[in-house]
Design a protein around this motif. Structure first.
Motif, PDB file in Angstrom:
ATOM      1  N   LEU A 132       0.824  -1.211   0.000  1.00 40.30           N
ATOM      2  CA  LEU A 132       0.000   0.000   0.000  1.00 40.30           C
ATOM      3  C   LEU A 132       0.858   1.261   0.000  1.00 40.30           C
ATOM      4  CD1 LEU A 132      -2.785  -1.120   2.488  1.00 40.30           C
ATOM      5  CD2 LEU A 132      -3.159  -0.408   0.122  1.00 40.30           C
ATOM      6  N   ALA A 133       1.980   1.234   0.716  1.00 36.68           N
ATOM      7  CA  ALA A 133       2.881   2.381   0.720  1.00 36.68           C
ATOM      8  C   ALA A 133       3.507   2.582  -0.658  1.00 36.68           C
ATOM      9  CB  ALA A 133       3.968   2.198   1.772  1.00 36.68           C
ATOM     10  N   LEU A 134       3.875   1.488  -1.321  1.00 39.13           N
ATOM     11  CA  LEU A 134       4.380   1.585  -2.695  1.00 39.13           C
ATOM     12  C   LEU A 134       3.321   2.185  -3.609  1.00 39.13           C
ATOM     13  CD1 LEU A 134       6.110  -1.899  -2.948  1.00 39.13           C
ATOM     14  CD2 LEU A 134       7.288   0.277  -3.266  1.00 39.13           C
ATOM     15  N   VAL A 190      14.746  -6.270  -4.552  1.00 37.92           N
ATOM     16  CA  VAL A 190      15.123  -4.867  -4.769  1.00 37.92           C
ATOM     17  C   VAL A 190      15.253  -4.067  -3.483  1.00 37.92           C
ATOM     18  CG1 VAL A 190      14.071  -4.881  -7.057  1.00 37.92           C
ATOM     19  CG2 VAL A 190      12.729  -4.082  -5.093  1.00 37.92           C
ATOM     20  N   GLY A 191      14.708  -4.567  -2.376  1.00 34.88           N
ATOM     21  CA  GLY A 191      14.788  -3.784  -1.149  1.00 34.88           C
ATOM     22  C   GLY A 191      14.225  -4.535   0.041  1.00 34.88           C
ATOM     23  N   ILE A 192      14.324  -3.886   1.193  1.00 37.48           N
ATOM     24  CA  ILE A 192      13.880  -4.478   2.458  1.00 37.48           C
ATOM     25  C   ILE A 192      12.965  -3.487   3.171  1.00 37.48           C
ATOM     26  CG2 ILE A 192      14.612  -5.364   4.706  1.00 37.48           C
ATOM     27  CD1 ILE A 192      17.269  -6.134   3.366  1.00 37.48           C
ATOM     28  N   LEU A 238      12.187   2.473  -2.021  1.00 43.50           N
ATOM     29  CA  LEU A 238      11.817   1.199  -2.602  1.00 43.50           C
ATOM     30  C   LEU A 238      11.310   1.370  -4.025  1.00 43.50           C
ATOM     31  CD1 LEU A 238      10.003  -0.487   0.440  1.00 43.50           C
ATOM     32  CD2 LEU A 238      12.390  -0.778  -0.288  1.00 43.50           C
ATOM     33  N   VAL A 239      10.541   2.425  -4.257  1.00 44.63           N
ATOM     34  CA  VAL A 239      10.071   2.704  -5.626  1.00 44.63           C
ATOM     35  C   VAL A 239      11.274   2.987  -6.534  1.00 44.63           C
ATOM     36  CG1 VAL A 239       8.744   4.303  -7.059  1.00 44.63           C
ATOM     37  CG2 VAL A 239       7.816   3.523  -4.880  1.00 44.63           C
TER      38      VAL A 239
END
Length: 332
Positions: A157-159, A286-288, A326-327
């Motif tokens: 949801l944050a993405l 791609v990320g954490i 992250l994006v």
């Protein structure tokens, strides 16, 4: 359609995590969360206005949402008087529990007598195909976790929020009860017959434009003996191009299983990639995303910095800090 706004029923939830459905609605659709209704002994508190059923109606609530996610997804007998009274006063009821409202004769009768609706969002609305594994156009991102209830939905949801703010093309794809109650649509994946779970995810994330991202709500954990199957269905049905690892650093064991420790992020990365590359050889971690809700500000920042240095991946708390990094890490 489920009528909004909601009065959130927390029942006798033993802790805040047990009220994760209500908490998700409060955090992501605050305009729909008018207040909370708790039974004596409830240890979950979302900080919303305490309301009786009558006060909720006066504030404009249309639906009483069972905001509890208990082990086994059962409707407790202790809740029944409140649920029946809510129907009598003019509320609809909504639930994401495995135990369906429509299977409770007293609730069905009360709803019929008072002209109200029962919404079971964990009931698959249609039949889904068996997965084919065929490659699809568009891009997909999936959050996978070291445990259940660890922040996978919040990450997606944050993405979604950040990408929309940037004018990017993205769609949050709900796969669980909370996500469906937040967005109004999706697939209740853990209620789909096992042979069709991966196919349901394929159906949910169809061919799309090359620059469009489906942000798939994660479920379970590959390392959780109880709920690993739904995670694998998401990985194989979703064919993710990007994986984000999710973790909560203060946990000492798997949720509900004190005899199982959490895996390391390194183990999660290794196993997730191995399984995801079966359907998409080009997938990347791609990320954490770290859930730092239990940490103070300085402790949280120190943990994020240390994790990023150790793993060599952008590491953030996407709810606390935003998902921008992250994006930025998503493949072109």
């Amino acid at each position: 359609m489920i009528e909004t706004p909601y009065l959130l029923f927390l029942g006798d939830a033993p802790d805040r995590l047990a009220a994760k459905v209500a908490q998700g609605i409060r955090d992501w659709r605050p305009d729909n969360a008018l207040g909370q209704l708790r039974l004596p002994g409830c240890k979950a508190d979302l900080g919303l206005d305490e309301m009786t059923l009558e006060q909720g109606l006066q504030a404009g609530a249309k639906t009483l949402v069972i905001g509890v996610a208990n082990r086994g997804g059962t409707i407790a007998e202790a809740w029944k008087p409140v649920l029946r009274q809510a129907l009598a006063l003019g509320y609809d009821l909504a639930s994401g529990l495995h135990h369906l409202l429509r299977d409770e004769p007293d609730l069905v009768e009360a709803a019929r007598n008072h002209g109200r609706k029962l919404h079971d969002v964990r009931l698959p609305p249609q039949r889904y195909p068996i997965a084919t594994g065929a490659r699809r156009s568009g891009k997909r991102c999936l959050a996978v976790g070291t445990d259940c209830s660890i922040g996978k939905m919040y990450t997606a949801l944050a993405l979604d929020r950040t990408m929309r703010e940037r004018g990017m093309r993205a769609t949050f794809r709900a796969t669980g009860q909370t996500g469906i109650l937040i967005t109004g649509e999706g697939v209740p994946l853990d209620a789909v017959v096992a042979d069709f779970m991966a196919g349901a995810v394929e159906w949910l994330t169809p061919d799309n434009d090359a620059d469009h991202w489906d942000l798939i709500e994660g479920q379970g954990s590959l390392f959780h003996p109880s709920f690993s199957g739904v995670t694998l269905a998401l990985i194989h049905g979703g064919q993710p191009d990007a994986l984000i690892l999710c973790h909560e650093p203060t946990r000492t064991h798997m949720r509900g299983l004190p005899h199982y420790k959490l895996p390391s992020l390194e183990e999660l990365r290794e196993v997730s990639l191995r399984l995801a590359r079966i359907v998409n050889p080009d997938v990347e971690v791609v990320g954490i995303a770290v859930n730092t809700a239990a940490l103070g500000e300085e402790e949280a920042l120190a943990h994020l910095e240390a994790t990023e240095k150790r793993m060599g991946l952008p590491t953030v708390d996407p709810y606390r800090q935003g998902a921008g990094r992250l994006v930025d890490a998503l493949p072109a």
